[in-house]
Design an enzyme around this catalytic site. Structure first.
Site, short mmCIF file in Angstrom:
data_model
loop_
_atom_site.label_atom_id
_atom_site.label_comp_id
_atom_site.label_asym_id
_atom_site.label_seq_id
_atom_site.Cartn_x
_atom_site.Cartn_y
_atom_site.Cartn_z
N CYS A 1 0.81 -1.22 0.00
CA CYS A 1 0.00 0.00 0.00
C CYS A 1 0.85 1.28 0.00
O CYS A 1 0.30 2.38 -0.06
CB CYS A 1 -0.94 -0.02 1.20
SG CYS A 1 -1.69 -1.63 1.41
N HIS B 1 -3.41 7.84 5.44
CA HIS B 1 -3.52 6.49 4.90
C HIS B 1 -4.94 5.99 5.18
O HIS B 1 -5.57 5.40 4.32
CB HIS B 1 -2.46 5.58 5.53
CG HIS B 1 -2.36 4.25 4.87
ND1 HIS B 1 -2.20 4.12 3.52
CD2 HIS B 1 -2.45 2.98 5.37
CE1 HIS B 1 -2.17 2.83 3.20
NE2 HIS B 1 -2.33 2.13 4.29
N GLU C 1 -2.36 5.64 13.17
CA GLU C 1 -1.99 6.80 12.36
C GLU C 1 -2.29 8.10 13.11
O GLU C 1 -1.51 9.06 13.05
CB GLU C 1 -2.74 6.77 11.01
CG GLU C 1 -2.29 7.88 10.07
CD GLU C 1 -2.84 7.71 8.66
OE1 GLU C 1 -3.72 6.85 8.43
OE2 GLU C 1 -2.39 8.48 7.77
N LYS D 1 -9.96 7.55 1.01
CA LYS D 1 -10.31 6.14 0.76
C LYS D 1 -11.79 5.89 1.04
O LYS D 1 -12.38 4.94 0.52
CB LYS D 1 -9.46 5.21 1.61
CG LYS D 1 -8.02 5.07 1.15
CD LYS D 1 -7.27 4.00 1.94
CE LYS D 1 -5.85 3.80 1.45
NZ LYS D 1 -4.93 4.90 1.86
N HIS E 1 -9.59 1.55 -1.27
CA HIS E 1 -8.15 1.40 -1.09
C HIS E 1 -7.56 0.86 -2.40
O HIS E 1 -7.79 -0.30 -2.75
CB HIS E 1 -7.86 0.44 0.06
CG HIS E 1 -6.43 0.46 0.52
ND1 HIS E 1 -5.40 0.95 -0.26
CD2 HIS E 1 -5.87 0.05 1.68
CE1 HIS E 1 -4.26 0.83 0.40
NE2 HIS E 1 -4.52 0.29 1.57
N PHE F 1 1.16 -2.94 4.42
CA PHE F 1 1.31 -4.26 5.03
C PHE F 1 2.77 -4.65 4.90
O PHE F 1 3.41 -4.39 3.87
CB PHE F 1 0.48 -5.30 4.26
CG PHE F 1 -0.94 -5.37 4.72
CD1 PHE F 1 -1.30 -5.11 6.03
CD2 PHE F 1 -1.94 -5.72 3.84
CE1 PHE F 1 -2.61 -5.18 6.45
CE2 PHE F 1 -3.26 -5.80 4.24
CZ PHE F 1 -3.60 -5.53 5.55
#
Lengths: 82, 393
Positions: free
Chosen positions: B153, B285, B296, B317, B322, B381
């Site tokens: 990502c 994110h 975050e 998002k 995503h 990830f």
């Protein structure tokens, strides 16, 4: 052989994305809008649809310099006969 | 800049969707042979005709390469650059993807296992992760440093940052940079579902009732150029990519780490002077997962301290899903347009405050804000982090 040639022409036509006119033995390869890898795709379709094996190795440039669809048909038919 | 997104397949359409707070997430069915599933996803529609116009090589490419090419066409046209032999040799092409040609993989296995047919002969050339980068080098006759980056990502942000660093190092004068992802197919979605992190209805970042992410597809591509090179030719310069931070958590494949995320943001901001946190926008994110959003939030607080309450933050998002590898690509466009247009896109589907997520997430409606620094956060990830920072020129 006429049946074989008709089937091959049909497969070539499916891949000839640049073709605007008719497709026959005299059609220049350059008018088909295909690239080097199209030949590999065409052979794959020939093998799948006609249930034949085409002994083809892309490293050996078995088609040489082809000018027309007739040259391609002859080359394919020769490979299929092998 | 060029955008192909679930909200629209151009930068203007994307921005219209973002500022209207439109959510492109919808439930769709995906099937392969006797298998099927239904999931909320964020697909790109209405680009088939444009794909047919990409030419014989790209027509047969995997969708991730095709979406990258559509985004690149918009970006290159906007840049006004023409890649003659001299510039082509000095232009990089760094196009990332988190996963690559997953739908080509899928088709190959369906062909073999369900239909007892061999995979298509173009399978390998379609699925390799560098396919999009390679196709763009061919399309534009670009011959400088070119490769794919892949960091799940964080891919898009890495692609931008690495290209900027290449230009700074003198290895290139310009770069086509960005990322693409297109994995909306049965096999890939079943694998994501198996992780138990997908939302059941929609994506609700930072909202207490969030329950996961929604997979989207698309591409974000940019033309980066050395500043003097751009000024000399009178280019319409959109912004300055003025900071890039990257690091790794070095801890866990799934669980995010506050220090890693905060460290990447600090690195991105190290040469940027922030006069007033009110003028900073953070495109978060913000995946809408249980763990990402509070982590975050803590990371942003640790970077900005008391100023964190004055920041404008949002997770777009919530509208476009995503995009995995391409997330940092299109989200950087959202960040840059906030800077240029003085409008911050919202976090939609935000309906329940969470004490663990206590920043101003621009809930549900876009708002006007004089933005002078915009950040795009990407935390992957596997614990790989990348943050890009933009300023007005």
């Amino acid at each position: 052989m006429a049946d074989m040639e008709a089937s091959l022409l049909e497969i070539i036509k499916e891949h000839a994305v640049g073709l605007t006119g008719e497709l026959n033995r005299d059609t220049p390869i350059a008018d088909l809008g295909i690239d080097s890898f199209s030949v590999v795709e065409i052979i794959y379709e020939v093998e799948e649809k006609l249930d034949v094996e085409v002994p083809f190795n892309a490293n050996e440039n078995p088609f040489g310099e082809m000018a027309t669809v007739g040259d391609l048909l002859d080359a394919l038919e020769n490979l299929i006969k092998k | 800049m060029g955008a192909v997104t679930p909200l629209g397949a151009s930068v203007d359409a994307f921005w219209d969707g973002l500022t209207a707070g439109r959510c492109a997430i919808q439930k769709r069915d995906y099937a392969a042979d006797r298998f099927s599933l239904t999931l909320p996803v964020a697909p790109v529609d209405g680009v088939d005709e444009r794909i047919k116009g990409l030419g014989v090589q790209l027509m047969r490419a995997d969708r991730f390469s095709q979406l990258a090419a559509l985004a690149a066409e918009e970006a290159v046209a906007q840049s006004g650059l023409e890649f003659d032999e001299a510039l082509g040799a000095r232009t990089a092409c760094i196009i990332g993807t988190g996963i690559g040609g997953q739908s080509t993989f899928d088709q190959g296995y369906i062909s073999m296992l369900c239909r007892e047919r061999r995979p298509h002969p173009l399978t390998i050339l379609k699925l390799i992760p560098n396919a999009a980068a390679s196709h763009l080098t061919i399309k534009y006759a670009v011959k400088g440093p070119s490769f794919a980056v892949s960091s799940a990502c964080a891919t898009g942000a890495h692609a931008l940052g690495v290209t900027a660093e290449l230009i700074k190092s003198g290895a290139a004068d310009a770069g086509i940079a960005g990322a693409s992802e297109a994995i909306l197919c049965y096999g890939a979605l079943e694998a994501w579902k198996a992780m138990h992190i997908l939302a059941d209805e929609t994506c609700r970042p930072f909202s207490k009732n969030r329950n996961g992410l929604v997979i989207g597809e698309g591409a974000g591509v940019f033309v980066l150029e050395e500043e003097e090179h751009a000024k000399k030719r009178g280019a319409n310069i959109l912004c300055r990519l003025s900071g890039f931070g990257m690091n790794a958590d070095g801890k866990d494949m799934i669980n995010p780490d506050v220090n890693g995320a905060a460290g990447a943001m600090k690195l991105a901001l190290k040469d940027i002077e922030i006069a007033d946190p009110k003028s900073v926008y953070v495109n978060a994110h913000g995946t809408g997962t249980l763990l990402n959003d509070p982590t975050e939030t803590k990371a942003i607080r640790s970077v900005f301290g008391a100023g964190a309450d004055d920041l404008a933050v949002s997770s777009t998002k919530s509208m476009h899903g995503h995009l995995l590898g391409a997330a940092g690509g299109i989200e950087s466009i959202a960040a840059i347009l906030a800077l240029r247009n003085g409008v911050v896109a919202p976090t939609v589907n935000y309906d329940e405050p969470d004490p663990e997520c206590d920043l101003d997430y621009t809930p549900n409606e876009a708002k006007e804000r004089d933005v002078s620094v915009a950040l795009s956060n990407s935390f992957a990830f596997g614990g790989l982090n990348a943050v890009v920072a933009f300023e007005k020129v």
